[in-house]
Design a protein around this motif. Structure first.
Motif, short mmCIF file in Angstrom:
data_model
loop_
_atom_site.label_atom_id
_atom_site.label_comp_id
_atom_site.label_asym_id
_atom_site.label_seq_id
_atom_site.Cartn_x
_atom_site.Cartn_y
_atom_site.Cartn_z
N ALA A 73 0.83 -1.20 0.00
CA ALA A 73 0.00 0.00 0.00
C ALA A 73 0.87 1.26 0.00
O ALA A 73 0.58 2.23 -0.72
N TRP A 74 1.94 1.24 0.79
CA TRP A 74 2.84 2.40 0.85
C TRP A 74 3.54 2.60 -0.49
O TRP A 74 3.66 3.73 -0.97
N LEU A 75 4.01 1.52 -1.12
CA LEU A 75 4.68 1.62 -2.40
C LEU A 75 3.75 2.17 -3.47
O LEU A 75 4.14 3.01 -4.30
N VAL A 76 2.50 1.70 -3.47
CA VAL A 76 1.52 2.19 -4.45
C VAL A 76 1.24 3.67 -4.22
O VAL A 76 1.19 4.47 -5.17
N ALA A 77 1.06 4.07 -2.95
CA ALA A 77 0.79 5.47 -2.64
C ALA A 77 1.97 6.35 -3.04
O ALA A 77 1.80 7.42 -3.64
N ALA A 78 3.18 5.91 -2.72
CA ALA A 78 4.37 6.69 -3.06
C ALA A 78 4.57 6.75 -4.57
O ALA A 78 4.92 7.81 -5.13
N GLY A 79 4.34 5.63 -5.25
CA GLY A 79 4.48 5.61 -6.70
C GLY A 79 3.47 6.51 -7.39
O GLY A 79 3.80 7.23 -8.34
N THR A 80 2.23 6.49 -6.90
CA THR A 80 1.19 7.36 -7.48
C THR A 80 1.55 8.82 -7.28
O THR A 80 1.40 9.64 -8.20
N VAL B 263 -7.46 9.17 -6.04
CA VAL B 263 -6.86 8.07 -6.81
C VAL B 263 -5.73 7.42 -6.02
O VAL B 263 -5.62 6.19 -5.95
N GLN B 264 -4.88 8.25 -5.42
CA GLN B 264 -3.74 7.73 -4.66
C GLN B 264 -4.20 6.83 -3.52
O GLN B 264 -3.73 5.68 -3.39
N VAL B 265 -5.10 7.33 -2.69
CA VAL B 265 -5.57 6.54 -1.54
C VAL B 265 -6.38 5.34 -2.02
O VAL B 265 -6.23 4.23 -1.48
N GLY B 266 -7.22 5.54 -3.03
CA GLY B 266 -8.04 4.43 -3.52
C GLY B 266 -7.21 3.28 -4.07
O GLY B 266 -7.46 2.11 -3.76
N LEU B 267 -6.19 3.62 -4.88
CA LEU B 267 -5.33 2.57 -5.44
C LEU B 267 -4.54 1.86 -4.34
O LEU B 267 -4.38 0.63 -4.37
N GLY C 100 -3.73 -2.93 -1.29
CA GLY C 100 -3.53 -3.53 0.02
C GLY C 100 -4.52 -4.63 0.30
O GLY C 100 -4.16 -5.71 0.80
N ILE C 101 -5.79 -4.40 -0.01
CA ILE C 101 -6.82 -5.42 0.23
C ILE C 101 -6.53 -6.66 -0.60
O ILE C 101 -6.61 -7.80 -0.11
N GLY C 102 -6.17 -6.45 -1.87
CA GLY C 102 -5.88 -7.60 -2.72
C GLY C 102 -4.69 -8.41 -2.21
O GLY C 102 -4.75 -9.65 -2.16
N VAL C 103 -3.64 -7.72 -1.81
CA VAL C 103 -2.46 -8.42 -1.29
C VAL C 103 -2.78 -9.13 0.02
O VAL C 103 -2.32 -10.26 0.26
N TYR C 104 -3.58 -8.49 0.86
CA TYR C 104 -3.91 -9.12 2.15
C TYR C 104 -4.73 -10.39 1.94
O TYR C 104 -4.47 -11.41 2.59
N LEU C 105 -5.69 -10.34 1.05
CA LEU C 105 -6.50 -11.53 0.79
C LEU C 105 -5.63 -12.65 0.21
O LEU C 105 -5.79 -13.83 0.58
N ALA C 106 -4.71 -12.30 -0.68
CA ALA C 106 -3.81 -13.31 -1.25
C ALA C 106 -2.89 -13.87 -0.17
O ALA C 106 -2.66 -15.09 -0.11
N SER C 107 -2.36 -12.99 0.68
CA SER C 107 -1.49 -13.45 1.76
C SER C 107 -2.24 -14.33 2.74
O SER C 107 -1.70 -15.35 3.21
#
Length: 230
Positions: A171-178, A192-196, A201-208
């Motif tokens: 989530a931090w990497l996506v926010a920083a990248g955006t 957009v930044q917070v939403g992405l 984060g949700i997708g990664v957490y569910l996969a993890s």
């Protein structure tokens, strides 16, 4: 839990408490991590207008991070309190709350007066009070209902924390990248930044959770689906 306590079913009380705490862990721990790493974008999105100046954002964000540290313990203590209520004991959680208030005052005085920290120190005092309340509450609850199913709860914590850490990192990497690609000062790009970041984060957490075998995530999602269908 109250029904099981009335029936003398201590094992049933423990099972319900364990399930409630484990479900709380898998929801609140990743939320806490997310608030910590996304504090500034969230505060900027929600508050950076009117009387809140850009220079105020870091202080508010650090305050949010302080509260986020205590969020899992605050949530756990709410369940502990209600478990005591279910066992017809309202005195014990009240006394623990008194002790927690004292901890808040002491930590606030130390951090603000002695260390010289500012407003975020008050949030850390609040967090410290619920760490205290949760630990003391668990000890006292164990003496009241016996085993707290510590093995299963510990296993859930051992899986949820790494999953939450990975989630927060993504989530931090996506926010920083955006933020590096667009003008995040504009409201639309903050959304957009917070939403992405949250979506990733949700997708990664569910996969993890799937890879680590966090069964409680399935239970929580099933409960949500049943609630909306009902």
């Amino acid at each position: 839990m109250a029904e099981r306590w009335t029936d003398g079913d201590l094992e049933g009380v423990r099972d319900r408490f364990s399930l409630g705490l484990r479900d709380t862990i898998v929801v609140i721990v990743p939320a806490s991590f997310a608030f910590i790493v996304l504090a500034e974008p969230i505060v900027s999105l929600l508050l950076e207008y009117g009387w809140v100046r850009p220079a105020d954002v870091p202080v508010i964000a650090r305050t949010l991070q302080g509260f986020a540290i205590g969020l899992p313990f605050f949530s756990a203590f709410q369940l502990i309190t209600r478990t005591f209520y279910a066992t017809q004991d309202s005195r014990t959680p009240a006394l623990v709350n008194v002790g927690a208030a004292i901890v808040t005052i002491v930590v606030d005085l130390v951090l603000v007066r002695s260390v010289g920290w500012d407003v975020p120190a008050l949030a850390l005092g609040h967090a410290a009070s619920y760490v205290f309340a949760t630990l003391v509450g668990l000890i006292l609850l164990r003496s009241r209902i016996g085993s707290l199913d510590a093995r299963r709860i510990g296993r859930t914590i051992a899986r949820a924390v790494p999953a939450a850490a990975v989630t927060a990192t993504v989530a931090w990497l996506v926010a920083a990248g955006t933020a590096s690609l667009v003008d995040a000062q504009l409201v639309i790009w903050r959304v957009v930044q917070v939403g992405l970041a949250v979506a990733a984060g949700i997708g990664v957490y569910l996969a993890s959770a799937l890879m680590l075998g966090l069964e409680e995530v399935d239970e929580v999602m099933g409960a949500v689906r049943r609630r909306f269908r009902g």
